[in-house]
Every structure is written in C-alpha cells, then in structure tokens.
Write an enzyme that holds these catalytic residues in place. Structure first.
Site, PDB file in Angstrom:
ATOM      1  N   ASP A 169       0.839  -1.207   0.000  1.00 63.34           N
ATOM      2  CA  ASP A 169       0.000   0.000   0.000  1.00 63.34           C
ATOM      3  C   ASP A 169       0.874   1.258   0.000  1.00 63.34           C
ATOM      4  O   ASP A 169       0.375   2.370  -0.086  1.00 63.34           O
ATOM      5  CB  ASP A 169      -1.018  -0.011   1.149  1.00 63.34           C
ATOM      6  CG  ASP A 169      -0.374   0.032   2.525  1.00 63.34           C
ATOM      7  OD1 ASP A 169       0.868  -0.064   2.613  1.00 63.34           O
ATOM      8  OD2 ASP A 169      -1.123   0.154   3.520  1.00 63.34           O
ATOM      9  N   SER A 170       2.205   1.056   0.080  1.00 66.54           N
ATOM     10  CA  SER A 170       3.141   2.172  -0.123  1.00 66.54           C
ATOM     11  C   SER A 170       2.940   2.802  -1.496  1.00 66.54           C
ATOM     12  O   SER A 170       3.381   3.922  -1.748  1.00 66.54           O
ATOM     13  CB  SER A 170       4.588   1.684   0.015  1.00 66.54           C
ATOM     14  OG  SER A 170       4.790   0.503  -0.736  1.00 66.54           O
ATOM     15  N   ASP A 223      -1.292  -6.212  -0.543  1.00 68.44           N
ATOM     16  CA  ASP A 223      -1.300  -5.543   0.760  1.00 68.44           C
ATOM     17  C   ASP A 223      -2.691  -4.964   1.010  1.00 68.44           C
ATOM     18  O   ASP A 223      -3.156  -4.109   0.245  1.00 68.44           O
ATOM     19  CB  ASP A 223      -0.252  -4.414   0.704  1.00 68.44           C
ATOM     20  CG  ASP A 223       0.247  -4.019   2.068  1.00 68.44           C
ATOM     21  OD1 ASP A 223      -0.127  -4.665   3.061  1.00 68.44           O
ATOM     22  OD2 ASP A 223       1.030  -3.050   2.130  1.00 68.44           O
ATOM     23  N   LYS A 272      -1.328  -9.398   2.809  1.00 68.26           N
ATOM     24  CA  LYS A 272      -0.633  -8.953   4.024  1.00 68.26           C
ATOM     25  C   LYS A 272      -1.557  -8.020   4.806  1.00 68.26           C
ATOM     26  O   LYS A 272      -2.264  -7.207   4.192  1.00 68.26           O
ATOM     27  CB  LYS A 272       0.666  -8.215   3.677  1.00 68.26           C
ATOM     28  CG  LYS A 272       1.373  -7.654   4.914  1.00 68.26           C
ATOM     29  CD  LYS A 272       2.742  -7.093   4.594  1.00 68.26           C
ATOM     30  CE  LYS A 272       2.733  -5.694   4.054  1.00 68.26           C
ATOM     31  NZ  LYS A 272       2.100  -4.685   4.922  1.00 68.26           N
ATOM     32  N   GLU A 300      -1.716  -5.518   8.508  1.00 67.74           N
ATOM     33  CA  GLU A 300      -0.950  -4.887   9.583  1.00 67.74           C
ATOM     34  C   GLU A 300      -1.647  -5.136  10.917  1.00 67.74           C
ATOM     35  O   GLU A 300      -2.873  -5.053  10.991  1.00 67.74           O
ATOM     36  CB  GLU A 300      -0.852  -3.368   9.338  1.00 67.74           C
ATOM     37  CG  GLU A 300      -0.077  -3.010   8.096  1.00 67.74           C
ATOM     38  CD  GLU A 300       0.081  -1.497   7.902  1.00 67.74           C
ATOM     39  OE1 GLU A 300      -0.338  -0.720   8.787  1.00 67.74           O
ATOM     40  OE2 GLU A 300       0.619  -1.105   6.848  1.00 67.74           O
ATOM     41  N   GLU A 357       8.792  -4.047  10.844  1.00 71.18           N
ATOM     42  CA  GLU A 357       9.189  -2.740  10.284  1.00 71.18           C
ATOM     43  C   GLU A 357       9.653  -1.778  11.382  1.00 71.18           C
ATOM     44  O   GLU A 357       8.949  -1.553  12.374  1.00 71.18           O
ATOM     45  CB  GLU A 357       8.011  -2.128   9.504  1.00 71.18           C
ATOM     46  CG  GLU A 357       8.354  -0.752   8.925  1.00 71.18           C
ATOM     47  CD  GLU A 357       7.422  -0.259   7.840  1.00 71.18           C
ATOM     48  OE1 GLU A 357       6.542  -1.028   7.389  1.00 71.18           O
ATOM     49  OE2 GLU A 357       7.587   0.909   7.437  1.00 71.18           O
TER      50      GLU A 357
HETATM   51  O1  KIV Z   1       3.396  -1.085   1.763  1.00 68.42           O
HETATM   52  C1  KIV Z   1       4.539  -1.557   1.773  1.00 68.42           C
HETATM   53  O2  KIV Z   1       5.322  -1.386   0.846  1.00 68.42           O
HETATM   54  C2  KIV Z   1       4.932  -2.334   2.931  1.00 68.42           C
HETATM   55  C3  KIV Z   1       6.372  -2.738   3.036  1.00 68.42           C
HETATM   56  C4  KIV Z   1       7.179  -1.576   3.392  1.00 68.42           C
HETATM   57  C5  KIV Z   1       6.554  -3.836   3.986  1.00 68.42           C
HETATM   58  O3  KIV Z   1       4.125  -2.617   3.762  1.00 68.42           O
END
Ligand code: KIV
Length: 294
Positions: A47-48, A86, A116, A118, A185
C-alpha cells in the site's frame, strides 16, 4: 530460465534451510517483470503505492479498487515470485466478513497468492477467518504505517521494555494463528533478533536489522526514484531517478537540435513511389482532392 512459482511453503522452507528470503515491492507490470527476472522470492504490491505511485502523503488514502488495479498489473508480469497483495486501510478492520471478502478480491481479481495485513494479537481472529477461507496471510508488526496517527508519525517502534515485549508476543500469536511470515518494520535489531529466533516462520525485515530471515524494501526507495524522505534504514542500491532525469534531458536536447529522430529511427517510403506521389501532388488542387474524400 523458467523456475517454478514460489509458494508460501517455499518461503517457510527457506527459513528452515537457513536461506535468506529476498523480497521487494512492485506496483506495475514492467517493474514486476524486471523484479521477477532477478530471482526475488516474494513481490509485495504494497500500500506504499499510495505514496510512491499516487503521491499521497501517507498510505491511508489508497483504496481497495486501486490496490486491486495494481495487483492485477503486477500479477500479469510475474512468473516465479510469490505475489502478495497488501490490504489497505479499513479494508479488514471493520468486520471479519468484509475482511475475508476483500482479501478474496486480491486472490480472485488481483491474481495474488496471499495477502498482508498490519497488526498484532488484536487482528488474529480476522486472520483466522481469512485462513479458514483458504487465503494465505502475511503479518506486519512494528511501524505499521496505517497506524501513523496513533504512533504520532513514522516512528521507530518497540523502543521500551513493554513495547518490545508486546512485539515478541504479537509475533508468537501471529505464528499460532497461521501466518506464513511476518514483516518487522522499524524496530530495534535486537528485538527483531529475539522474534526471529523465537518463531518457526520467517521474519522479513525493513528497518529491523540483519538478523531477520529476509528483507524487504520499497522498490522506488531503494532505486532512488522516490526521494521525498530517507529513513535511516534505507540504502540506495541505484540512482534511477538521476538516470531518468539525464535521459529526459538528452531527449529534450536532441529534439530541439534536430538530432532525434534521425533516418535510423524513421520509416522509409520506396523512392520510385515517392516520385509518383510528387508528380501527382504537383498536378492537383489539394483542397479540391481533400473535399472529394469528405
Ligand atoms: O506497503 C509496503 O510497501 C509495505 C512494506 C514496506 C513492507 O508494507
């Protein structure tokens, strides 16, 4: 060389064999292809992308539909690596049913093989529901960017005894519930080492030191494409931003100076036919001819 598709089991197996797990983010087809070609084990459609692709100030703005759109593009470019989608802010914390449905969209529509999420112990019942629906899940603890307003910014986590203990217990609970790996992280390396040694599933570090079972970086960060800020853990492995700027300057200068495009980069019309065109052109009224076509 065509390798077999990496599975979540392979990722766990690598820890058992003491092999490092190499992972990166990707957000589009072309980058995913390059990353996959270089033998990366796991590609996270992070989600970055909210920040590095879409220009938002944090990861809270990206939507489910946008995440699915990018996950589809990445999946189309990947042959070998495990693709993990994510789950964005609010897509899995409202209730379990919504969480499972949204996780399922990453698999069914996005073509990912896992998701993934969080969070620590508090998210375990939701993860359990996802796994029950045959969805592979990766955990993520420490600096979880979807909680930055709770943390007060992008701050290193697990710095007090209590916070460190909570991280260790969270990791254990995530393992118990069945995640196949956990992203750690921005936490002190000694705490990451304790976690890594205390669970059988792999830890994937980003700002968590050298003792994790694998590492992940945001591709736009490590290549020097996204340079809005540089956390302490980030190392530039390339300066692609600079290379792109140089290439664009060259392009601009060559067009201005008539160097590009040259004959080599232009299409040729046969000379004898060109003579006929020129003769025809000399003998017609171009407006009249054009009107005949309309
Ligand atoms: O969103 C992302 O890129 C991440 C990584 C930094 C682990 O969660």
């Amino acid at each position: 060389m065509s390798l077999q598709k990496v599975t979540s089991r392979d990722i766990i197996e690598k820890k058992k064999k003491g092999e490092k797990i190499i992972t990166l983010t990707s957000y589009d087809y072309s980058f995913a292809k390059i990353v996959d070609r270089s033998g990366i084990d796991l590609i996270l459609v992070g989600d970055s992308l909210s920040m590095v692709m879409l220009g938002y100030k944090n990861t809270l703005s990206v939507t489910m539909d946008e995440m699915i759109h990018h996950t589809k593009a990445v999946s189309r470019g990947v042959t070998n690596a495990l693709v993990v989608g994510d789950m964005p802010y609010l897509s899995y914390k409202i209730n379990k049913i919504e969480a499972v449905k949204n996780a399922g969209r990453f698999i069914q529509e996005g073509g990912a093989e896992a998701v993934k999420v969080e969070g620590g112990t508090e998210i375990c019942p939701t993860i359990k529901a996802m796994i029950k629906a045959d969805i592979q899940v990766m955990g993520h603890i420490g600096l979880t960017p979807q909680a930055i307003y709770q943390f007060g910014g992008f701050l290193v986590q697990g710095k007090t005894i209590e916070a460190a203990k909570k991280l260790i217990l969270d990791a254990k609970n995530l393992e118990e519930v069945g995640v196949f790996s956990i992203v750690l992280e921005s936490i002190p390396w000694q705490i990451a080492k304790i976690i890594t040694n205390s669970i059988d599933i792999p830890t994937i570090g980003i700002g968590a030191g050298p003792h994790c079972d694998g590492q992940i970086l945001v591709i736009h960060d490590m290549l020097g494409i996204f340079t809005d800020f540089k956390p302490k853990f980030l190392k530039y492995f390339g300066n692609i931003g600079e290379s792109i700027s140089q290439a664009l300057n060259d392009y601009r200068d060559e067009v201005i100076n008539g160097i590009y495009p040259d004959r080599e980069h232009s299409y040729e019309f046969p000379q004898q036919d060109l003579n006929k065109i020129n003769k025809w052109f000399e003998n017609i009224d171009i407006c009249e001819e054009a009107h005949k076509l309309s």
